[in-house]
Scaffold this motif. Sequence first.
Motif, short mmCIF file in Angstrom:
data_model
loop_
_atom_site.label_atom_id
_atom_site.label_comp_id
_atom_site.label_asym_id
_atom_site.label_seq_id
_atom_site.Cartn_x
_atom_site.Cartn_y
_atom_site.Cartn_z
N VAL A 3 0.86 -1.19 0.00
CA VAL A 3 0.00 0.00 0.00
C VAL A 3 0.88 1.23 0.00
N ARG A 4 0.50 2.25 -0.76
CA ARG A 4 1.19 3.53 -0.78
C ARG A 4 0.16 4.64 -0.76
N MET A 5 0.53 5.77 -0.17
CA MET A 5 -0.37 6.91 -0.08
C MET A 5 0.35 8.18 -0.50
N ILE A 6 -0.38 9.03 -1.21
CA ILE A 6 0.06 10.40 -1.49
C ILE A 6 -0.91 11.33 -0.77
N ALA A 7 -0.39 12.17 0.12
CA ALA A 7 -1.23 13.08 0.89
C ALA A 7 -0.83 14.51 0.56
N SER A 8 -1.76 15.27 0.01
CA SER A 8 -1.51 16.66 -0.37
C SER A 8 -2.32 17.58 0.55
N VAL A 9 -1.63 18.49 1.24
CA VAL A 9 -2.29 19.44 2.14
C VAL A 9 -1.65 20.81 1.99
N ARG A 10 -2.32 21.82 2.49
CA ARG A 10 -1.80 23.18 2.34
C ARG A 10 -0.57 23.42 3.20
N THR A 11 -0.68 23.11 4.50
CA THR A 11 0.41 23.35 5.44
C THR A 11 0.51 22.18 6.41
N PRO A 12 1.60 22.07 7.18
CA PRO A 12 1.69 20.99 8.18
C PRO A 12 0.53 21.01 9.17
N GLY A 13 0.02 22.19 9.49
CA GLY A 13 -1.09 22.27 10.44
C GLY A 13 -2.39 21.71 9.91
N ASP A 14 -2.46 21.51 8.59
CA ASP A 14 -3.67 20.96 7.98
C ASP A 14 -3.61 19.44 7.80
N LEU A 15 -2.47 18.83 8.11
CA LEU A 15 -2.30 17.39 7.87
C LEU A 15 -3.04 16.58 8.91
N LEU A 16 -3.94 15.71 8.45
CA LEU A 16 -4.66 14.80 9.33
C LEU A 16 -3.83 13.55 9.60
N TYR A 17 -4.00 12.98 10.77
CA TYR A 17 -3.40 11.69 11.14
C TYR A 17 -1.88 11.70 11.00
N SER A 18 -1.25 12.81 11.33
CA SER A 18 0.19 12.94 11.10
C SER A 18 0.99 11.89 11.85
N GLY A 19 0.49 11.40 12.98
CA GLY A 19 1.22 10.41 13.74
C GLY A 19 1.03 8.98 13.26
N GLU A 20 0.14 8.77 12.28
CA GLU A 20 -0.17 7.41 11.84
C GLU A 20 0.27 7.09 10.43
N LEU A 21 0.55 8.09 9.61
CA LEU A 21 0.79 7.84 8.20
C LEU A 21 2.05 7.01 7.98
N GLY A 22 3.12 7.34 8.67
CA GLY A 22 4.34 6.55 8.59
C GLY A 22 4.95 6.53 7.20
N ASP A 23 5.67 5.45 6.92
CA ASP A 23 6.40 5.34 5.66
C ASP A 23 5.49 5.06 4.47
N ASP A 24 4.21 4.79 4.72
CA ASP A 24 3.29 4.51 3.62
C ASP A 24 2.95 5.77 2.82
N ALA A 25 3.21 6.96 3.40
CA ALA A 25 2.71 8.19 2.80
C ALA A 25 3.82 9.07 2.24
N ARG A 26 3.56 9.64 1.08
CA ARG A 26 4.40 10.67 0.46
C ARG A 26 3.66 12.00 0.63
N LEU A 27 4.27 12.96 1.32
CA LEU A 27 3.59 14.20 1.65
C LEU A 27 3.92 15.30 0.66
N ILE A 28 2.89 16.07 0.30
CA ILE A 28 3.04 17.23 -0.58
C ILE A 28 2.36 18.41 0.10
N TYR A 29 3.09 19.52 0.22
CA TYR A 29 2.53 20.74 0.80
C TYR A 29 2.35 21.77 -0.31
N THR A 30 1.16 22.35 -0.40
CA THR A 30 0.86 23.25 -1.51
C THR A 30 1.09 24.72 -1.17
N ARG A 31 1.18 25.07 0.12
CA ARG A 31 1.38 26.47 0.50
C ARG A 31 2.66 26.68 1.30
N ALA A 32 2.91 25.83 2.27
CA ALA A 32 4.12 25.97 3.09
C ALA A 32 4.43 24.63 3.73
#
Length: 236
Positions: free
Chosen positions: A146-175
């Motif tokens: 399983v792999r995940m791509i998570a796109s959010v505006r800022t770190p403060g907008d990221l849901l489940y930040s403590g659970e995503l782990g290595d499965d997720a690739r994070l993209i920030y659109t504003r900061a």
Amino acid sequence: MTDATPPGAITWQVADVVAAWAESSTARTLRLHLPEPWTYLPGQHVDVRLTAPDGYQAQRSYSIGSSPADEGSIELTIQRLADGEVSPYLCDVLEVGDQIELRGPIGGYFVWRGERPVLLVGGGSGLVPLMSILRHLRRTAPDAPVRMIASVRTPGDLLYSGELGDDARLIYTRAGPPGWAEPPRRLRPEDIAAAAFDEGPAYVCGPTGFVDRAADLLLAAGYPADQILTERFGPT
């Protein structure tokens, strides 16, 4: 009850709020105990109804974020909308020990039935139903790719930040967070290429513009149209 049961055939019930916590700077998760538990599939949603003292009612749909293995309770993550009728109450007023009306489960298309490998692509609060899939997959098929791509505006907008782990690739659109190597940007073909599998479905959820772009990139990467499942969030 089947996953395709129409909402009109589902009975409303009063659920107890047994826990609540901030999931991000603008979202809150509620854990609800169901007096009449039902089974559901990852990706399904519920309707929540609020009734004012004068009888006025407001109703909204929210994706389930928990795993179906959590018997007897469900979790909903609510994104606060400043001009919303329901989300400000759920995020700012509702307390542990209170009750709310809900009905479900609803939806038979955007659900995970055990297919693998799985690619999850989420924008903003579109991560909620994807988290239900990820949590359930981890509990029932921990070795499944399983792999995940998570796109959010800022770190403060990221849901489940403590659970995503290595499965997720994070993209920030504003900061991005301090020290983040990449500048703010949108989803790119390279992101899809790095996360894509040679087979299996891709689940895409988020605002309409994000979903359309992600679906186009998945098609360009070789995903068959019938293997791209989408769900869009937008103004009511």
